[in-house]
Design an enzyme around this catalytic site. Sequence first.
Site, PDB file in Angstrom:
ATOM      1  N   GLU A 135       0.801  -1.218   0.000  1.00 31.80           N
ATOM      2  CA  GLU A 135       0.000   0.000   0.000  1.00 31.80           C
ATOM      3  C   GLU A 135       0.832   1.263   0.000  1.00 31.80           C
ATOM      4  OE1 GLU A 135      -3.253  -0.105   2.874  1.00 31.80           O
ATOM      5  OE2 GLU A 135      -3.171  -2.286   2.716  1.00 31.80           O
ATOM      6  N   TYR A 162       5.486   2.252  10.710  1.00 30.19           N
ATOM      7  CA  TYR A 162       4.273   2.879  10.220  1.00 30.19           C
ATOM      8  C   TYR A 162       3.487   3.596  11.320  1.00 30.19           C
ATOM      9  CZ  TYR A 162       0.372   3.530   7.129  1.00 30.19           C
ATOM     10  OH  TYR A 162      -0.589   4.093   6.354  1.00 30.19           O
ATOM     11  N   GLU A 211      -9.763  -3.425   5.168  1.00 24.35           N
ATOM     12  CA  GLU A 211      -9.469  -2.510   4.070  1.00 24.35           C
ATOM     13  C   GLU A 211      -8.365  -3.071   3.175  1.00 24.35           C
ATOM     14  OE1 GLU A 211     -11.312   0.152   3.441  1.00 24.35           O
ATOM     15  OE2 GLU A 211     -12.521  -0.169   5.249  1.00 24.35           O
ATOM     16  N   ASP A 243      -6.047  -6.520   7.023  1.00 16.54           N
ATOM     17  CA  ASP A 243      -7.275  -6.142   7.707  1.00 16.54           C
ATOM     18  C   ASP A 243      -8.347  -5.981   6.626  1.00 16.54           C
ATOM     19  OD1 ASP A 243      -6.627  -3.755   6.470  1.00 16.54           O
ATOM     20  OD2 ASP A 243      -6.098  -2.714   8.313  1.00 16.54           O
ATOM     21  N   ASP A 251      -2.293  -4.717   3.520  1.00 14.96           N
ATOM     22  CA  ASP A 251      -2.388  -5.030   4.951  1.00 14.96           C
ATOM     23  C   ASP A 251      -3.389  -6.143   5.251  1.00 14.96           C
ATOM     24  OD1 ASP A 251      -0.652  -2.946   5.230  1.00 14.96           O
ATOM     25  OD2 ASP A 251      -2.184  -1.505   5.875  1.00 14.96           O
ATOM     26  N   HIS A 256      -0.545  -3.713  11.753  1.00 15.29           N
ATOM     27  CA  HIS A 256       0.857  -3.288  11.820  1.00 15.29           C
ATOM     28  C   HIS A 256       1.407  -3.483  13.226  1.00 15.29           C
ATOM     29  CE1 HIS A 256      -1.232  -0.748   8.779  1.00 15.29           C
ATOM     30  NE2 HIS A 256      -0.191  -1.099   8.044  1.00 15.29           N
ATOM     31  N   ARG A 259       0.236   4.828  11.239  1.00 13.81           N
ATOM     32  CA  ARG A 259      -1.215   4.681  11.391  1.00 13.81           C
ATOM     33  C   ARG A 259      -1.506   3.257  11.825  1.00 13.81           C
ATOM     34  NH1 ARG A 259      -1.301   8.823   7.040  1.00 13.81           N
ATOM     35  NH2 ARG A 259      -0.493   7.307   5.590  1.00 13.81           N
TER      36      ARG A 259
END
Length: 810
Positions: free
Chosen positions: A16, A294, A93, A91, A89, A339, A296
Site C-alpha cells: 500500500e 508505520y 481494508e 485487515d 495489509d 501493523h 497509522r
Amino acid sequence: MAKKEKATEENLVIVESPAKAKTIEKFLGKNYLVKSSFGHIRDLAKKDFGIDLAHNYQPQYVVSDDKKEVVNELKSLSKNAQTVWLASDEDREGEAIAWHLSETLELHSDKTKRIVFHEITKDAILRAIETPRDIDSNLVNAQQARRVLDRLVGFELSPVLWKKVKPSLSAGRVQSVAVRLLVEREREIFDFKAESAFRVSAIFSVEEKGKKNEFKADLNHRFKTAEEAHAFLESCSDANFKVASVTKKPSTKTPAAPFTTSTLQQEAARKLGFSVGQTMSVAQKLYEAGKITYMRTDSVNLAKSAVNAVVSSIKSEMGDKYVKVRQYKTKSKGAQEAHEAIRPTYPEIDSVGGTATEKKLYDLIYKRTMASQMSDAVIEKTTINIDVDGQKHHFVASGEVVKFDGFLRVYIESTDQEEDEESASFLPPMQQNDLLDLKKLEARQRFSQKPYRYSEASLVRKLEELGIGRPSTYAPTISTIQQRGYVVKEDRQGSPRPYQYLWLENGTVKQEEKTEMANAERNKLFPTDIAMVVNDFLVNYFPNVVSYDFTAKVEQEFDEIALGKVEWQKAIDDFYKPFHHQVEETLEKSERKTGERILGNDPKTGKPVSVRIGRFGPMAQLGSSEDEEKPRYAPLTREQHLETITFEEALKLFDLPRDLGTYEDKKVVVGIGRFGPYVRHDGKFASLKKGIDDPMTIDLPRAIELIEEKRERDNKKTIKTFEEDKDLQVLNGRWGPYISYKKKNYKIPKDKEAASLSYDECLKLVEEGDKTKKTKSTKGKKKAASTKSTTKSGTKTKKKPEAKSTSKSK
DNA sequence: CAGTGAGCGAGCTTCCGCTTGACTT
C-alpha cells in the site's frame, strides 16, 4: 517515463505504501519488483450514491482520477510478471485493496498470490512468501458492507440537513458522533454550577540534627463557609501539633504500552503541544525517511527483533536491572492490528537529524519504546497524620520517594489533568509524637472544576474508546468537523473570579478577597450553534444512527459477514429499508430548524428581539420581517450561544456599530463582522485584539492605536510599488517576499533580491507564473474552483480539467 | 479574507478509509 532497464520481472509485489515498498524490495532482492498502490485505487462513484439500489446494492466502482496513472503502471507491470503478490495489509481494508487490484488489473488467479505480514522485517516477509493464500472474499464483503453503509448514511443524511438546517452541511457515522460528544459536553458545562469550599493547609517545621526542615500538610476536612474556616484557624493559634502516625507503603509504577496512532497524538499534544494533524505529518516524514515504523496503527505489539534491540540498548546503557521484557495487549475496541506499534525502525539509534519537530517526535517515540521494555519503578509512599489539640480534624502530609527509578529514568507519561494539586514531594524524617512548629496556616476558597472540554487529542482518545473511526481518519475527522463549521479550536481568556483567602498572622486571623482567572482554555474544541442545532435534529430524528454504540453494533454485523455467516447485502438491506423510511418521513414531517428563540421586546421600540441561525451564522434580530421597516441584524460573538444568550445581552448587540468620533477628519466606527470585532476608519479595517479589547467599551484613543498599528503592518508588508502600474506590488508575506498583481500572487526565485527587482523583471515573473499556473490548475484544483470560480475573468480558465494525460510528472 | 442577513431559484454541497502530494500568501 524513463523506462528502466530491468531483467524480465518474475515477481511483482504490490503493497500500500511506497516507503514500505522501498524497504521490502531490499529484503527480497533481484527477482522481485515491489510497487505500491498508494492505498485504495477505486471507490464508489459519486453519481446516484455509486450504489445500484434496484439491484441488490450493487456497488459502482470507479478508478479515481489521481489513481489512473498508478493503475496503468501496475497493469502493464503485472502483464509482464509471472507472479503477482498482493501484499496489502491484513485487515478489512487491506483485503479489499487486494481484491480491487485483482479485479482492476484483471489478474489471473493462477498467477496471483495473496500474502500478509504484520511487521516489516526480513524474516516476516520471507515467511509470508512461503505461505501465500487466496483473497478472503468474506473479508472483502465485510469491507464492501462498511463502505456502502457509510455512503448510504452520509449521502442520505446530509441532504436532509441541507433542506432542514443549512446547505453544505454534512452528517456521517463518525463525524456526527464526534460532534455529539462535543455538544453534550458543552451542555454539561452550561449547566454546571461551581460549588466552593475552604481548604486549609499548613506549613510545619521539624528539627533534624539541628536543622529545620519545612513541609506542607492539608487538613482532612473542607469547610463550607468562611466563618467555619475562620473559627478553625483561630482555634489553631495556640494549639499544639503532634505527629500522630507515620505510615510507609511501598508501591510500583508500570510503563505505558508503546505508541499507537491515538496515544502518540495524545502525548505529542501534551508534551510537545502538537495538533493531531501536525503529529501525523511529522511522523509521516520520519516514516518516509525510514526512521520509524508505520504511524497509522492500532497495535501495541513490537516485533521480536525490535524487542531484542531495545533490550540490548537498555542493558548496555543502564544495566541488566533496568530490563523487563513485556508484551502488551490492545484495549481498544475494534482494533485490527495490521501493523506494529509505532517505534524506531532501528531502536539502537537514540536520536535523528532533521527539523526540530522531527527530532522531538523521534525522541518521544524512542523513549516510549525503551520505557515499555524496562523495569517497574519502585516507590515508597509516606503518609503522616498530624493531630491538633482538641480538634477532631487532623492534617495529612504525604510524600513519595523513588527507591528505584526503573522506566521513569527515560519516560514519564503525562495526563490531561491540570496540575491542581502539586505532586507529592519529599518529606523530612519524623517519628510518632514529634512536636511540630506551625510556620504558616491558611485557608483558601476553592471551586469545583467544571467538566473538561475536549482537545483534539482527547476527542481522539474518546472516539477510539468508543471504537469509532480508524487511525487513518482521526486527524481528517477533526479537520472535517472544523471545516463544516461545527467546531472551532481556540483559546478562551477566562474571566476573573473572586475568592476568599484567610490566614493566621501573629495569633489573629485575617481575611482578604483575592481574584483568580477562572475557566481559561487553551487549544480546546468548542461546538458552534450550528453543531448544536444539527445535533439536536439528528438525535431527535435519527437517534439510532448517532447513538454512541451504532458503530459497535454494525461492527458486529461486519464481523459476521467476515466469518461468512451473513450475506453483506442482507445486512445492508436490514439497515437501509427502515433507515430510508426514516429519512423520507423526516423530510416530510420535520420543521426547518434555525435554533430560533424569541427573547422579548425592545423597550425603546417595542419590537421583538430574537436569535437564530442566519445565512452567515448565529445572529440576533430586532424587529420582524413583516414590518414596514427592515429588521436590524447583528451577529453573536464567539462566546455567545443561541441557547444561553439573555435578552439583555442580545439587546446590547444592537449598540453596534458604534461611532467613536473622528480621527484625521474621518469617522471611526467599531463593530463586529465576519472575522470578529473591528474598527473601521477611512475604508480600512483593523481587528480588535482578542481578550484585550471589548467592542462595547473600547474608546477613541485605543481605536486610533489599533489603526496606527495596522498602518505600520501594511507599510512593512509593502516592499516596493511601481509608478508604471499601481496593481503591481512586491509584498512581504508569511513565506517571504512575493509579487502581487491583479489579486494574484507570484513567486520570486531564490536567487533574486526582492527589493531590487525592476518593473520589467516583475512583469516577466508574472508572465512565467501564469504559464506554470495553467498546468497546475488542471491538476490540483478540483474543489477550490467550485466555491468561487465566477469572478476573475482575467486569464484563461476555460480549460476543463481534461488535459491530464499530458501532465505526467516530467 | 471582508465586515453580509431580502429575493427569483439553477446547481451545488455530502460519507469513511486507504495512501501521498503540491506548495501556499
